[in-house]
Design a protein around this motif. Structure first.
Motif, PDB file in Angstrom:
ATOM      1  N   PHE A  41      -7.263 -10.958  -6.487  1.00  0.00           N
ATOM      2  CA  PHE A  41      -8.722 -10.883  -6.361  1.00  0.00           C
ATOM      3  C   PHE A  41      -9.198  -9.454  -6.119  1.00  0.00           C
ATOM      4  CE2 PHE A  41     -12.444 -10.931  -3.471  1.00  0.00           C
ATOM      5  CZ  PHE A  41     -13.385 -11.409  -4.369  1.00  0.00           C
ATOM      6  N   VAL A  42      -8.617  -8.788  -5.140  1.00  0.00           N
ATOM      7  CA  VAL A  42      -9.093  -7.456  -4.762  1.00  0.00           C
ATOM      8  C   VAL A  42      -8.862  -6.450  -5.887  1.00  0.00           C
ATOM      9  CG1 VAL A  42      -8.809  -5.551  -3.129  1.00  0.00           C
ATOM     10  CG2 VAL A  42      -8.782  -7.908  -2.312  1.00  0.00           C
ATOM     11  N   SER A  43      -7.784  -6.599  -6.646  1.00  0.00           N
ATOM     12  CA  SER A  43      -7.504  -5.640  -7.723  1.00  0.00           C
ATOM     13  C   SER A  43      -8.513  -5.738  -8.868  1.00  0.00           C
ATOM     14  CB  SER A  43      -6.089  -5.845  -8.263  1.00  0.00           C
ATOM     15  OG  SER A  43      -5.942  -7.132  -8.842  1.00  0.00           O
ATOM     16  N   THR A  44      -9.219  -6.868  -8.967  1.00  0.00           N
ATOM     17  CA  THR A  44     -10.225  -7.006 -10.028  1.00  0.00           C
ATOM     18  C   THR A  44     -11.574  -6.414  -9.640  1.00  0.00           C
ATOM     19  OG1 THR A  44     -11.015  -9.184  -9.266  1.00  0.00           O
ATOM     20  CG2 THR A  44      -9.139  -9.157 -10.791  1.00  0.00           C
ATOM     21  N   LEU A  45     -11.820  -6.231  -8.342  1.00  0.00           N
ATOM     22  CA  LEU A  45     -13.143  -5.783  -7.895  1.00  0.00           C
ATOM     23  C   LEU A  45     -13.537  -4.409  -8.434  1.00  0.00           C
ATOM     24  CD1 LEU A  45     -13.192  -7.036  -4.178  1.00  0.00           C
ATOM     25  CD2 LEU A  45     -14.273  -8.068  -6.187  1.00  0.00           C
ATOM     26  N   PRO A  46     -12.653  -3.382  -8.355  1.00  0.00           N
ATOM     27  CA  PRO A  46     -13.068  -2.082  -8.888  1.00  0.00           C
ATOM     28  C   PRO A  46     -13.395  -2.129 -10.377  1.00  0.00           C
ATOM     29  CG  PRO A  46     -11.067  -1.885  -7.572  1.00  0.00           C
ATOM     30  CD  PRO A  46     -11.301  -3.335  -7.784  1.00  0.00           C
ATOM     31  N   THR A 139      -1.602  -2.422  -3.053  1.00  0.00           N
ATOM     32  CA  THR A 139      -2.654  -2.515  -4.063  1.00  0.00           C
ATOM     33  C   THR A 139      -4.000  -2.838  -3.430  1.00  0.00           C
ATOM     34  OG1 THR A 139      -1.060  -3.293  -5.719  1.00  0.00           O
ATOM     35  CG2 THR A 139      -3.378  -3.732  -6.168  1.00  0.00           C
ATOM     36  N   VAL A 140      -3.988  -3.607  -2.359  1.00  0.00           N
ATOM     37  CA  VAL A 140      -5.235  -3.983  -1.684  1.00  0.00           C
ATOM     38  C   VAL A 140      -5.929  -2.742  -1.136  1.00  0.00           C
ATOM     39  CG1 VAL A 140      -6.216  -5.266   0.245  1.00  0.00           C
ATOM     40  CG2 VAL A 140      -4.371  -6.283  -1.116  1.00  0.00           C
ATOM     41  N   VAL A 141      -5.172  -1.891  -0.470  1.00  0.00           N
ATOM     42  CA  VAL A 141      -5.746  -0.673   0.112  1.00  0.00           C
ATOM     43  C   VAL A 141      -6.293   0.236  -0.988  1.00  0.00           C
ATOM     44  CG1 VAL A 141      -5.246   1.404   1.456  1.00  0.00           C
ATOM     45  CG2 VAL A 141      -4.205  -0.778   2.093  1.00  0.00           C
ATOM     46  N   ILE A 142      -5.496   0.462  -2.028  1.00  0.00           N
ATOM     47  CA  ILE A 142      -5.914   1.367  -3.104  1.00  0.00           C
ATOM     48  C   ILE A 142      -7.111   0.797  -3.853  1.00  0.00           C
ATOM     49  CG2 ILE A 142      -5.154   2.596  -5.162  1.00  0.00           C
ATOM     50  CD1 ILE A 142      -3.820   3.402  -2.460  1.00  0.00           C
ATOM     51  N   SER A 143      -7.159  -0.517  -4.042  1.00  0.00           N
ATOM     52  CA  SER A 143      -8.289  -1.133  -4.740  1.00  0.00           C
ATOM     53  C   SER A 143      -9.582  -0.954  -3.956  1.00  0.00           C
ATOM     54  CB  SER A 143      -8.015  -2.613  -4.979  1.00  0.00           C
ATOM     55  OG  SER A 143      -6.940  -2.799  -5.866  1.00  0.00           O
ATOM     56  N   LEU A 144      -9.505  -1.059  -2.644  1.00  0.00           N
ATOM     57  CA  LEU A 144     -10.697  -0.854  -1.816  1.00  0.00           C
ATOM     58  C   LEU A 144     -11.167   0.602  -1.871  1.00  0.00           C
ATOM     59  CD1 LEU A 144      -9.776  -3.050   1.295  1.00  0.00           C
ATOM     60  CD2 LEU A 144     -11.382  -3.594  -0.553  1.00  0.00           C
TER      61      LEU A 144
END
Length: 235
Positions: A41-46, A139-144
């Protein structure tokens, strides 16, 4: 070693106490669904925010200029008409999820094979596949961070390299028209973090010596990047 009591705590502790996380998930079942869902989920946000923010006409022209080659004007027009903002957005969103699913499956096959020399290692492919989602937590941290860069950007002609702010492409300012863009976009600082987590997990799941765990953790990344770079150098 004190084990983690629940999967939510385990996801948090992946960043600070990974040894006890991997010691815990070696003895639990069905916890890996949570990091899978979170990472996916988080990787799709950016990507979602990027394609809703950019000047899509500018983006489309840039992609066509860098990838069209010797196409005729008529073919260029067809390509331009085929590239619609909504379509590109959802193809990119779905693509990032499926690419993670596939790449993690490949990594799980590799780890399952690489640990066969340890006779006490009882984990199979599905165990290692769950393992890969825990080591994907950076990946969560980098995506944010990436999402923050997109949301704070003032120019809607934002380079796609911004979607990988820790990549060599972004750090070195390599643009899409460079033959080295894809490789340098794939080489990211968080890969070192992922390698470390793999090594930590291997140390908890196997009896292999530390130097062997780090070799197993680093080998696929170094090998893929090295072969990719060699192909670019001779092409």
């Amino acid at each position: 070693m004190e084990l983690v009591s629940n999967p939510i705590q385990a996801m948090q502790d992946t960043f600070t106490k990974p040894n006890r996380v991997f010691a815990t998930i070696a003895k639990t079942h069905n916890w890996s669904w949570l990091p899978f869902l979170l990472v996916s989920f988080v990787s799709t946000l950016p990507i979602y925010y990027y394609f809703n923010f950019i000047d899509f006409d500018w983006y489309r022209n840039m992609v066509i200029e860098t990838s069209a080659g010797d196409l005729s004007p008529a073919e260029l027009d067809m390509m331009r008409q085929a590239m619609q903002q909504t379509q590109i957005l959802w193809v990119s969103v779905i693509g990032v999820v499926f690419s993670s699913i596939i790449s993690n499956a490949v990594l799980a096959v590799y780890l399952n094979y690489a640990t066969k020399s340890d006779e006490e290692c009882v984990q199979g492919f599905t165990d290692w596949y769950g393992f890969t989602w825990w080591v994907s937590m950076p990946t969560v941290v980098i995506s944010l961070i990436t999402m923050a860069i997109v949301l704070l950007a003032s120019d809607n002609q934002l380079s796609p390299a911004a979607l990988g702010p820790t990549s060599l492409a972004f750090i070195l300012g390599i643009e899409m028209d460079s033959a080295w863009f894809s490789l340098t976009q794939a080489i990211r600082l968080e890969s070192i973090w992922v390698m470390y987590l793999i090594a930590v997990g291997l140390s908890q799941w196997t009896q292999l010596p530390n130097n062997r765990t780090y070799l197993i953790a680093c080998a696929p990344f170094v090998l893929i990047w090295g072969i990719w770079a060699a192909i670019l150098l001779v092409s």
